[in-house]
Design an enzyme around this catalytic site. Structure first.
Site, PDB file in Angstrom:
ATOM      1  CG  HIS A 133      47.079 -36.670  14.367  1.00  0.00           C
ATOM      2  ND1 HIS A 133      48.112 -36.097  13.647  1.00  0.00           N
ATOM      3  CD2 HIS A 133      46.034 -36.780  13.498  1.00  0.00           C
ATOM      4  CE1 HIS A 133      47.711 -35.879  12.402  1.00  0.00           C
ATOM      5  NE2 HIS A 133      46.458 -36.293  12.280  1.00  0.00           N
ATOM      6  CG  ASP A 210      45.959 -32.707  18.854  1.00  0.00           C
ATOM      7  OD1 ASP A 210      45.047 -31.961  18.455  1.00  0.00           O
ATOM      8  OD2 ASP A 210      46.380 -33.670  18.183  1.00  0.00           O
ATOM      9  CD  GLN A 213      39.376 -35.178  15.379  1.00  0.00           C
ATOM     10  OE1 GLN A 213      38.147 -35.223  15.350  1.00  0.00           O
ATOM     11  NE2 GLN A 213      40.108 -35.157  14.274  1.00  0.00           N
ATOM     12  CE  LYS A 236      41.544 -32.276  12.344  1.00  0.00           C
ATOM     13  NZ  LYS A 236      41.267 -33.159  11.208  1.00  0.00           N
ATOM     14  CB  CYS A 374      47.495 -39.014  10.853  1.00  0.00           C
ATOM     15  SG  CYS A 374      47.472 -38.438   9.155  1.00  0.00           S
TER      16      CYS A 374
END
Length: 416
Positions: A133, A210, A213, A236, A374
């Site tokens: 991302h 990261d 997700q 999220k 993104c």
């Protein structure tokens, strides 16, 4: 709809019961029942989160850490209680390792500027992967411009997979930090993060993951992963926007200077010298998003009240069903076919621009994401300007996938 009922009854997860906890899922869009398939961008909030935020705003609002009066003490207890929930949720070693931030983007920028910038010199390297991302690309580009370091990129293959050997080949004596997604937001690829972290640790390279997700779809144990930093966003994870978490190993956080200065991150201030507060408050300057943290704590409680094994099995069934159903549509190409994926399908349809497709689907009450997500380098790799992305949560149904497929067929007919 008969197909939905048959398949929903076959799963041990009570989808319809869970859906009743999310009030927005009962609304109509353009006169059609909402099919919300944009969870990768932002998931919906359950009643438990809405109620927790509402209760705070109606009955307990005050600034935290600064007052002896009742409301301030209540707000502080709620805010810090949320931090304790996050400690348990990702199995951090202590509450000192949980930093509240605005989201994943701010967390990565904090690490770039507070951890990496004092460390890097000209010629040093930061390593990321091709499927990141923008939030895990741009902060490192800024850092490299500031320090003279170089940004190196590990390749992905035509399925959207990252191979450990390709990453290891780029790890050099000058690599100071390796950053990667746990799950790709654009493709759904689940990266082999444990092996990647182990390879970096063996070479003395710091690691940042990261996890934006990942946390909605799988159990995350930061101690078991062995990473130095792990970042994720509340919205999220069925919580509010404007709140997120940076996990960092306490030993590293202790050595890092504050990123922002101001109230609450200090113990004493004079014009000659400032003494900084202890962890985690050293990195939480100013009045924080108190209601957001409380809502995130409620979201974690809600998640842990579910049968998570059944919820994740349901999401996997949704992914398999969507892959099979959409894959049978003429002219539709799925972008990202990794063997290990989270519940997300990115695709293009011949002759229909993704933005046009998204508009037509919206007329049918179906919400998907369209664009570059993104992740423009991913789009360039696959030689597409954009994709449509259907991303699923445990409250989605097989019938919604059927509606998505019918909407795509309608769009194809309109542009034929």
């Amino acid at each position: 709809m008969k197909n939905m009922a048959r398949l929903d009854r076959s799963t041990p997860f009570d989808v319809l019961g869970v859906r009743r906890e999310f009030p927005v899922l009962a609304r109509l869009v353009h006169g059609k029942p909402l099919a919300y398939l944009d969870n990768g961008a932002s998931a919906q909030r359950p009643n438990a989160v809405i109620d927790a935020v509402d209760d705070y705003e109606r009955h307990h609002h005050a600034n935290i850490h600064r007052g002896v009066h009742t409301l301030s003490q209540e707000a502080t207890a709620l805010y810090e209680g949320a931090r304790d929930r996050l400690v348990r949720f990702i199995n951090a070693r202590s509450r000192h390792e949980i930093i509240f931030v605005r989201g994943t983007t701010e967390a990565i920028n904090l690490v770039a500027q507070s951890y990496a910038r004092p460390l890097l010199e000209a010629g040093d390297e930061v390593l990321v992967t091709h499927l990141e991302h923008h939030a895990n690309i741009v902060p490192w580009q800024i850092l490299c411009a500031q320090t003279g370091a170089k940004l190196k990129v590990a390749p992905m293959d035509s399925r959207g997979e990252i191979h450990i050997e390709a990453v290891e080949a780029l790890m050099s004596p000058r690599t100071r930090l390796f950053g990667c997604a746990h799950v790709s937001n654009a493709l759904g690829t689940v990266l082999p993060v444990r092996r990647l972290i182990a390879a970096a640790k063996a070479r003395g390279i710091a690691t940042l993951v990261d996890g934006a997700q990942a946390v909605p779809h799988m159990a995350v144990d930061v101690q078991e992963l062995g990473c130095d930093f792990y970042a994720f966003s509340g919205h999220k994870l069925f919580g509010p926007t404007g709140i997120g978490v940076l996990y960092g190993r306490e030993a590293l956080l202790e050595r890092m200077p504050p990123w922002q200065g101001g109230g609450d991150m200090i113990l004493a201030v004079s014009f000659d010298k400032t003494t900084y507060n202890s962890l985690p408050y050293k990195f939480e300057a100013g009045t924080p998003n108190i209601s957001g943290a409380i809502g995130l704590g409620a979201a974690v409680d809600f998640m842990q009240s579910l049968d998570l094994a059944a919820a994740r099995a349901h999401e996997h069934s949704l992914l398999e069903y969507a892959t099979r159903t959409l894959g049978g549509i003429d002219g539709l190409r799925i972008i990202g076919t990794a063997a290990d994926k989270a519940s997300l399908v990115s695709f293009v349809v011949a002759g229909v621009h993704p933005h046009d497709l998204g508009t037509i689907l919206d007329e049918d009450g179906i919400a998907v994401r369209t664009g570059h997500h993104c992740a423009m380098p991913v789009m360039e790799f696959f030689k597409v300007p954009a994709t449509a992305r259907a991303s699923f949560a445990f409250y989605n149904t097989f019938g919604e996938i059927d509606r998505l497929a019918a909407g795509i067929e309608r769009a194809r007919a309109l542009f034929a």
